[in-house]
Scaffold this active site. Structure first.
Site, PDB file in Angstrom:
ATOM      1  CD  GLN A   1      -3.098  -0.709   0.127  1.00 59.46           C
ATOM      2  OE1 GLN A   1      -3.249   0.433  -0.291  1.00 59.46           O
ATOM      3  NE2 GLN A   1      -3.835  -1.735  -0.293  1.00 59.46           N
TER       4      GLN A   1
ATOM      5  CE1 TYR B   1      -7.422 -11.609  -7.957  1.00 61.73           C
ATOM      6  CE2 TYR B   1      -9.010 -11.645  -6.153  1.00 61.73           C
ATOM      7  CZ  TYR B   1      -8.707 -11.861  -7.477  1.00 61.73           C
ATOM      8  OH  TYR B   1      -9.676 -12.323  -8.342  1.00 61.73           O
TER       9      TYR B   1
ATOM     10  CD  GLU C   1       0.085 -11.787  -5.200  1.00 62.92           C
ATOM     11  OE1 GLU C   1       0.459 -11.363  -6.300  1.00 62.92           O
ATOM     12  OE2 GLU C   1      -0.910 -11.317  -4.586  1.00 62.92           O
TER      13      GLU C   1
ATOM     14  CG  ASP D   1      -6.390  -5.413  -1.600  1.00 64.16           C
ATOM     15  OD1 ASP D   1      -6.975  -4.694  -2.432  1.00 64.16           O
ATOM     16  OD2 ASP D   1      -5.405  -5.027  -0.937  1.00 64.16           O
TER      17      ASP D   1
ATOM     18  CB  CYS E   1      -7.735   0.582  -5.263  1.00 66.58           C
ATOM     19  SG  CYS E   1      -7.267  -0.444  -6.680  1.00 66.58           S
TER      20      CYS E   1
END
Length: 452
Positions: A285, A314, A338, A382, A409
């Site tokens: 982030q 993710y 991931e 995410d 996002c």
């Protein structure tokens, strides 16, 4: 046939996704940057195709100003002082507005996307407005711990203008943390480089500078290596330096080679009691307090109980995986998935002390199919800006999870996925928004969906 105008006087309407306000000229929609709803402005039309359904434009003069207009905190990014739209670096398109009003506009965009794409009213699922990040500065500056720069023809540090390949010399970036600006890379001859990435640990410590060749043939890599050495001599022990030899993507993708020039090729981040190794351009982030802000929001939304089984999709370097694994305890389980090989390797290191955490590398949909019998209590996801999409949502629904905590996002892909989840029997029952990108149009959301 008449030509499209290059300048217009417009009254600006409401905000739209992407950082624009919407205006109309003779029936055609015009998306305008650097304005505010209700303003009367003069604009330069930047994409004036006569047959286009809409135009794009930038404010060049304010005739009737919004009460929320303020002095831009980054003079170089102030559209009103720029010679042309191409002279404005991207990344601070809301800087001319007060921070509370920026957040109000972001909340409007989120609500509009949910209403249009998911037929859902944000106010009916607990959304009360976009919140500031934890420990946010009053001026909204100094938050970027990651910054990406181009290199202009003179070998100087530069940033691109929005929607343009034009490079603008950028000696300093007010949105960045001090550790990035204090490297003064604008003083170094960067000839031979096409890109410079700088990452600084939020808790302090030496930043990592990654340099990318302008050309990826043997001669181009040699030239970039010479530039990397100049950078290394300039920063000394104040930063690590690495050379990333791949044309596109990130070091974490596993498609190129990350060479150590000086120091180390990874950073250590700290969130609460958990330490995280992040290699090269591996995802982390950007806002200095985003990891703790989102971790607190995700754990509150998840309500994890000891002994439960959860999925983290993710998952990156394991930002959420580590506290989730700790919360389920030794009698529960956490499956962390991931896709990027480099980031997956980081996650394995970051979670090695938590035996209840299993770390997999691969596409989320494929990994979930291979673990079809898991039947988790809940899922945290995410995804990248494009969202989970049809395949991702279908795979999550097929897992049988009763609760989904969705971190996003992008309000458009999020709203689309909420609609896809609704088609699979999930109802949106909680939503928070966070301003993790002050002075830009971006925001982050944390939502809870539950299976009926």
């Amino acid at each position: 046939m008449s030509q499209a105008p290059t300048e217009l006087e417009l009254t600006l309407g409401d905000v739209a996704h992407g950082g624009f306000t919407v205006a109309r000229h003779e029936g055609r929609v015009v998306f305008v940057r650097h304005g505010a709803p209700g303003e009367r402005v003069r604009v330069a039309v930047t994409e004036p195709g006569e047959k286009d359904r809409f135009w794009r434009a930038d404010v060049t003069e304010v005739l009737e100003a919004s009460e929320y207009r303020v002095k831009h905190p980054w003079a170089a990014a102030d559209a009103l002082s720029a010679r042309t739209p191409d002279a404005v670096p991207g990344g601070a398109e809301f800087g001319h507005l007060s921070l509370p009003y920026q957040r109000e506009l972001k909340g409007r965009v989120l609500a509009e996307q949910l209403r249009r794409l998911a037929k859902t009213e944000a106010s009916e699922v607990g959304f009360t407005g976009v919140e500031a990040a934890e420990e946010e500065r009053a001026d909204g500056l100094g938050w970027r711990t990651r910054a990406a720069f181009g290199v202009d023809r003179a070998g100087s540090l530069a940033m691109r203008a929005a929607r343009s390949h034009t490079l603008i010399k950028t000696p300093a970036l007010p949105l960045a943390v001090d550790a990035i600006n204090e490297l003064h890379l604008s003083e170094v001859d960067l000839s031979g480089l096409g890109r410079v990435e700088i990452a600084a640990p939020a808790a302090g410590g030496a930043p990592l500078v990654l340099v990318v060749p302008a050309r990826h043939d043997a001669a181009g890599v040699r030239r970039a290596g010479a530039a990397a050495n100049r950078v290394s001599r300039h920063v000394g022990e104040r930063a690590s330096v690495g050379l990333l030899t791949q044309a596109a993507g990130a070091a974490a993708d596993g498609a190129g080679e990350l060479r150590r020039v000086s120091g180390r090729t990874w950073l250590q981040e700290q969130v609460g009691e958990h330490a995280f190794r992040v290699t090269g351009e591996g995802f982390w982030q950007v806002h200095r307090t985003a990891p703790q802000t989102l971790t607190h929001a995700v754990l509150a939304a998840a309500g994890v109980q000891e002994g439960e089984d959860w999925l983290d999709l993710y998952a990156g370097a394991g930002l959420f995986s580590a506290p989730l694994a700790q919360a389920v305890g030794p009698t529960g389980s956490l499956l962390s998935i991931e896709g990027a090989p480099g980031t997956h390797r980081d996650a394995r290191k970051n979670l090695h002390a938590l035996p209840q955490a299993q770390v997999l590398q691969g596409r989320v949909e494929r990994a979930l199919r291979e673990h079809a019998g898991t039947r988790p209590h809940g899922v945290v996801l995410d995804p990248p800006r494009a969202g989970a999409g049809k395949a991702g949502v279908a795979a999550i629904a097929a897992s049988g999870a009763q609760k989904v905590v969705y971190v996003s996002c992008d309000p458009a892909s999020f709203a689309r996925d909420v609609d896809l989840f609704a088609g699979r029997g999930y109802t949106l029952e909680g939503l928070r928004g966070f301003d993790l990108y002050p002075h830009t149009h971006h925001l982050e959301t944390v939502a809870v969906l539950r299976r009926a």
